[in-house]
Design a protein around this motif. Sequence first.
Motif, PDB file in Angstrom:
ATOM      1  N   GLU A  22       0.830  -1.205   0.000  1.00 34.89           N
ATOM      2  CA  GLU A  22       0.000   0.000   0.000  1.00 34.89           C
ATOM      3  C   GLU A  22       0.863   1.254   0.000  1.00 34.89           C
ATOM      4  N   ALA A  23       1.966   1.227   0.736  1.00 34.30           N
ATOM      5  CA  ALA A  23       2.852   2.388   0.805  1.00 34.30           C
ATOM      6  C   ALA A  23       3.479   2.681  -0.554  1.00 34.30           C
ATOM      7  N   LEU A  24       3.696   1.646  -1.357  1.00 37.65           N
ATOM      8  CA  LEU A  24       4.314   1.849  -2.669  1.00 37.65           C
ATOM      9  C   LEU A  24       3.429   2.673  -3.599  1.00 37.65           C
ATOM     10  N   LEU A  29       8.450  -7.498  -6.534  1.00 31.41           N
ATOM     11  CA  LEU A  29       7.104  -7.474  -7.091  1.00 31.41           C
ATOM     12  C   LEU A  29       6.937  -8.550  -8.164  1.00 31.41           C
ATOM     13  N   MET A  30       7.960  -8.746  -8.968  1.00 36.30           N
ATOM     14  CA  MET A  30       7.904  -9.786  -9.994  1.00 36.30           C
ATOM     15  C   MET A  30       7.795 -11.170  -9.361  1.00 36.30           C
ATOM     16  N   ALA A  31       8.533 -11.375  -8.285  1.00 37.73           N
ATOM     17  CA  ALA A  31       8.462 -12.663  -7.587  1.00 37.73           C
ATOM     18  C   ALA A  31       7.089 -12.861  -6.962  1.00 37.73           C
ATOM     19  N   LEU A  32       6.547 -11.787  -6.384  1.00 38.77           N
ATOM     20  CA  LEU A  32       5.250 -11.873  -5.722  1.00 38.77           C
ATOM     21  C   LEU A  32       4.139 -12.179  -6.712  1.00 38.77           C
ATOM     22  N   VAL A  33       4.132 -11.502  -7.834  1.00 39.90           N
ATOM     23  CA  VAL A  33       3.041 -11.689  -8.787  1.00 39.90           C
ATOM     24  C   VAL A  33       3.049 -13.100  -9.363  1.00 39.90           C
ATOM     25  N   ASP A  37      -2.642  -9.446  -2.925  1.00 39.38           N
ATOM     26  CA  ASP A  37      -1.267  -8.947  -3.005  1.00 39.38           C
ATOM     27  C   ASP A  37      -0.703  -9.125  -4.415  1.00 39.38           C
ATOM     28  N   ARG A  38      -1.017 -10.231  -5.039  1.00 37.48           N
ATOM     29  CA  ARG A  38      -0.523 -10.478  -6.399  1.00 37.48           C
ATOM     30  C   ARG A  38      -1.115  -9.461  -7.381  1.00 37.48           C
ATOM     31  N   GLU A  39      -2.390  -9.122  -7.185  1.00 41.53           N
ATOM     32  CA  GLU A  39      -3.020  -8.141  -8.066  1.00 41.53           C
ATOM     33  C   GLU A  39      -2.424  -6.750  -7.856  1.00 41.53           C
ATOM     34  N   ILE A  40      -2.161  -6.392  -6.615  1.00 39.97           N
ATOM     35  CA  ILE A  40      -1.517  -5.106  -6.345  1.00 39.97           C
ATOM     36  C   ILE A  40      -0.139  -5.062  -6.986  1.00 39.97           C
ATOM     37  N   GLY A  71      -6.784 -10.577 -15.801  1.00 38.28           N
ATOM     38  CA  GLY A  71      -7.251  -9.295 -16.327  1.00 38.28           C
ATOM     39  C   GLY A  71      -6.398  -8.136 -15.849  1.00 38.28           C
ATOM     40  N   THR A  72      -6.018  -8.168 -14.570  1.00 41.14           N
ATOM     41  CA  THR A  72      -5.171  -7.113 -14.019  1.00 41.14           C
ATOM     42  C   THR A  72      -3.829  -7.076 -14.727  1.00 41.14           C
ATOM     43  N   ALA A  73      -3.264  -8.241 -14.987  1.00 42.02           N
ATOM     44  CA  ALA A  73      -1.972  -8.315 -15.676  1.00 42.02           C
ATOM     45  C   ALA A  73      -2.077  -7.787 -17.108  1.00 42.02           C
TER      46      ALA A  73
END
Length: 273
Positions: free
Chosen positions: A4-6, A22-26, A35-38, A72-74
């Motif tokens: 959220e802070a990002l 972020l790449m690892a998380l998604v 979290d993956r969508e964020i 869809g988000t991606a």
Amino acid sequence: MDLEALYDLPSWEWPEGTKEKLMALVQNAEAPMEDREIAAELLSDISVMDDSVAGVLLEIAANPDESPSLRGTAAVALGAALELADMEGFDDPEENPLSEEVFKKIQKTFYTLYHDPRTPEDVRRHVFEGAVRAPQPWHRQVIEGAYGSKDENWRLTAVFAMRWVDGYEKEIVESLQSKDPDILYQAVCAAGAWGIAEAAPVLEKILQSEEIDEDLLFAAIDAVATVMPERAPEVLGDLLNSDDPDIVDAVEEALSTAKSILTLEQDSGNGAQ
């Protein structure tokens, strides 16, 4: 990592290694879907986009085993990079986050996904919303079919797409009368993108409203600059006294844009004489 802070930090102020995290998380199927969508949304930032990021997002968008929401988000997250690549071309790699090879691969994959009947409907819509930011001939047929649909989600997608594909002034003006706030917002953005003069009364009505959605307010401020540049100081002047510095900044930027447009028009007129 505080996702959220990002959102509140420009990407150039992100801690070192944030893009890689972020790449690892998604890609982490065990991580919470929210979290993956964020992470996918954050990776859409042009300043962190490159072929490797695009490859990760495209793989998710095309993966039938992923959730439709994440897919869809991606897909939507690739839209800004497609738009920039389409505008800048590939002569100067420093001006373009994508290589021509990856750009074409995204376009081809999006075409295939959209036309594949096995692709979930929501994914198809979002794939198109990403794809249309680098317009191609097949997009017009989709826009016309979507705009004529009884499904409000598809109509919303159609009006969104009209911001990038020309020739839909009539439909944009018609959509400015919509009671659906999301369609109205997209119609205001589209009217601003094409400088549609017929939108002026709607913009003035929005700006004079006592209660107004913040996103719609900023869209209307931006649109004034192109829709009625000569009247921008009159229409937006009172907002310079706002207590909200973001509103003041938006108005100042719109007034600067309007001034630039008028200067260009004047120069063009003088050159034609």
